[in-house]
Design a protein around this motif. Structure first.
Motif, mmCIF file in Angstrom:
data_model
loop_
_atom_site.group_PDB
_atom_site.id
_atom_site.type_symbol
_atom_site.label_atom_id
_atom_site.label_comp_id
_atom_site.label_asym_id
_atom_site.label_seq_id
_atom_site.Cartn_x
_atom_site.Cartn_y
_atom_site.Cartn_z
ATOM 1 N N LYS A 87 14.268 20.610 -18.593
ATOM 2 C CA LYS A 87 15.300 19.853 -19.326
ATOM 3 C C LYS A 87 15.030 18.353 -19.207
ATOM 4 C CE LYS A 87 19.270 22.927 -19.082
ATOM 5 N NZ LYS A 87 20.556 23.158 -18.401
ATOM 6 N N GLU A 88 14.671 17.928 -17.993
ATOM 7 C CA GLU A 88 14.433 16.497 -17.767
ATOM 8 C C GLU A 88 13.204 15.995 -18.546
ATOM 9 O OE1 GLU A 88 16.328 16.342 -13.253
ATOM 10 O OE2 GLU A 88 14.146 16.217 -13.522
ATOM 11 N N GLN A 89 12.275 16.885 -18.827
ATOM 12 C CA GLN A 89 11.052 16.496 -19.539
ATOM 13 C C GLN A 89 11.077 16.859 -21.025
ATOM 14 O OE1 GLN A 89 7.277 17.478 -17.626
ATOM 15 N NE2 GLN A 89 8.443 18.249 -15.888
ATOM 16 N N PHE A 90 12.191 17.414 -21.478
ATOM 17 C CA PHE A 90 12.205 18.012 -22.812
ATOM 18 C C PHE A 90 11.825 17.025 -23.921
ATOM 19 C CE2 PHE A 90 13.999 19.672 -26.736
ATOM 20 C CZ PHE A 90 13.473 20.956 -26.723
ATOM 21 N N LYS A 91 12.368 15.835 -23.891
ATOM 22 C CA LYS A 91 12.082 14.860 -24.953
ATOM 23 C C LYS A 91 10.585 14.521 -24.984
ATOM 24 C CE LYS A 91 13.514 12.249 -28.288
ATOM 25 N NZ LYS A 91 13.975 12.848 -29.533
ATOM 26 N N ARG A 92 9.992 14.348 -23.798
ATOM 27 C CA ARG A 92 8.550 14.065 -23.740
ATOM 28 C C ARG A 92 7.742 15.250 -24.264
ATOM 29 N NH1 ARG A 92 4.740 16.058 -21.323
ATOM 30 N NH2 ARG A 92 5.992 17.005 -19.700
ATOM 31 N N ILE A 93 8.142 16.469 -23.888
ATOM 32 C CA ILE A 93 7.435 17.662 -24.360
ATOM 33 C C ILE A 93 7.540 17.752 -25.881
ATOM 34 C CG2 ILE A 93 7.385 20.193 -24.294
ATOM 35 C CD1 ILE A 93 8.566 19.946 -21.404
ATOM 36 N N LEU A 94 8.744 17.490 -26.411
ATOM 37 C CA LEU A 94 8.936 17.522 -27.864
ATOM 38 C C LEU A 94 8.025 16.495 -28.540
ATOM 39 C CD1 LEU A 94 10.497 18.588 -30.333
ATOM 40 C CD2 LEU A 94 12.253 16.859 -29.846
ATOM 41 N N ASN A 95 7.947 15.294 -27.963
ATOM 42 C CA ASN A 95 7.051 14.269 -28.519
ATOM 43 C C ASN A 95 5.589 14.706 -28.456
ATOM 44 O OD1 ASN A 95 9.081 12.508 -29.269
ATOM 45 N ND2 ASN A 95 9.084 11.480 -27.286
ATOM 46 N N ASP A 96 5.196 15.360 -27.364
ATOM 47 C CA ASP A 96 3.826 15.878 -27.246
ATOM 48 C C ASP A 96 3.538 16.898 -28.344
ATOM 49 O OD1 ASP A 96 3.496 14.300 -25.006
ATOM 50 O OD2 ASP A 96 3.595 15.965 -23.568
ATOM 51 N N VAL A 97 4.495 17.786 -28.579
ATOM 52 C CA VAL A 97 4.305 18.812 -29.617
ATOM 53 C C VAL A 97 4.210 18.150 -30.998
ATOM 54 C CG1 VAL A 97 5.431 20.765 -30.797
ATOM 55 C CG2 VAL A 97 5.318 20.691 -28.284
#
Length: 149
Positions: free
Chosen positions: A129-139
């Motif tokens: 959850k804490e990394q979700f925005k970064r993961i979404l940006n990576d995708v």
């Protein structure tokens, strides 16, 4: 060529649902492109097989345990995935195995997200959850790289 982005996973198994959460976030972010369609397959493999029928290129997003850092994305061409490689999925049947069993030879890629925690629980772990925005940006970056090639 129209692309289908398919989110797989089980929301009831914490980070196993990351593929579903990411595809829904792409839809909510209005990350729309006339060349890309999205589908949330969760663990309904019959639905997934129906939705990929007549698709030339599919991008599957799912949790994949590859020994990387939690939240790290890996890109694997579907053609290079070894179907008998165990441990790639928490699902009772693996979607990629079904593609081979039904003779499907789809072009595409798997965007695998390393889970932080897999256990019975509705929703992602605190770590993802804490990394979700970064993961979404990576995708989104991966999708943009694919489109530019």
């Amino acid at each position: 060529m129209k692309i289908l982005v398919l989110g797989l996973g089980n929301r009831l198994m914490k980070d196993d649902g990351i593929g579903v959460e990411l595809v829904e976030a792409l839809l909510n972010e209005k990350y729309m492109d006339k060349e890309i369609e999205y589908a949330v397959g969760e663990t309904d493999l019959n639905y997934c097989l129906d939705v990929i029928e007549n698709r030339q290129y599919i991008i599957v997003i799912d949790a994949v345990m590859m020994g990387k850092q939690p939240g790290e994305a890996s890109v694997l061409p579907l053609s290079e995935l070894v179907r008998s490689k165990p441990g790639l999925s928490m699902h009772h049947l693996h979607f990629l195995d079904l593609l081979h069993q039904f003779g499907e030879r789809k072009q595409g890629m798997l965007i695998g997200i390393e889970p932080f925690e897999l256990d019975f629980h509705l929703g992602l772990s605190k770590g993802l959850k804490e990394q979700f925005k970064r993961i979404l940006n990576d995708v989104m970056s991966i999708l943009n790289q694919y489109k530019s090639n």
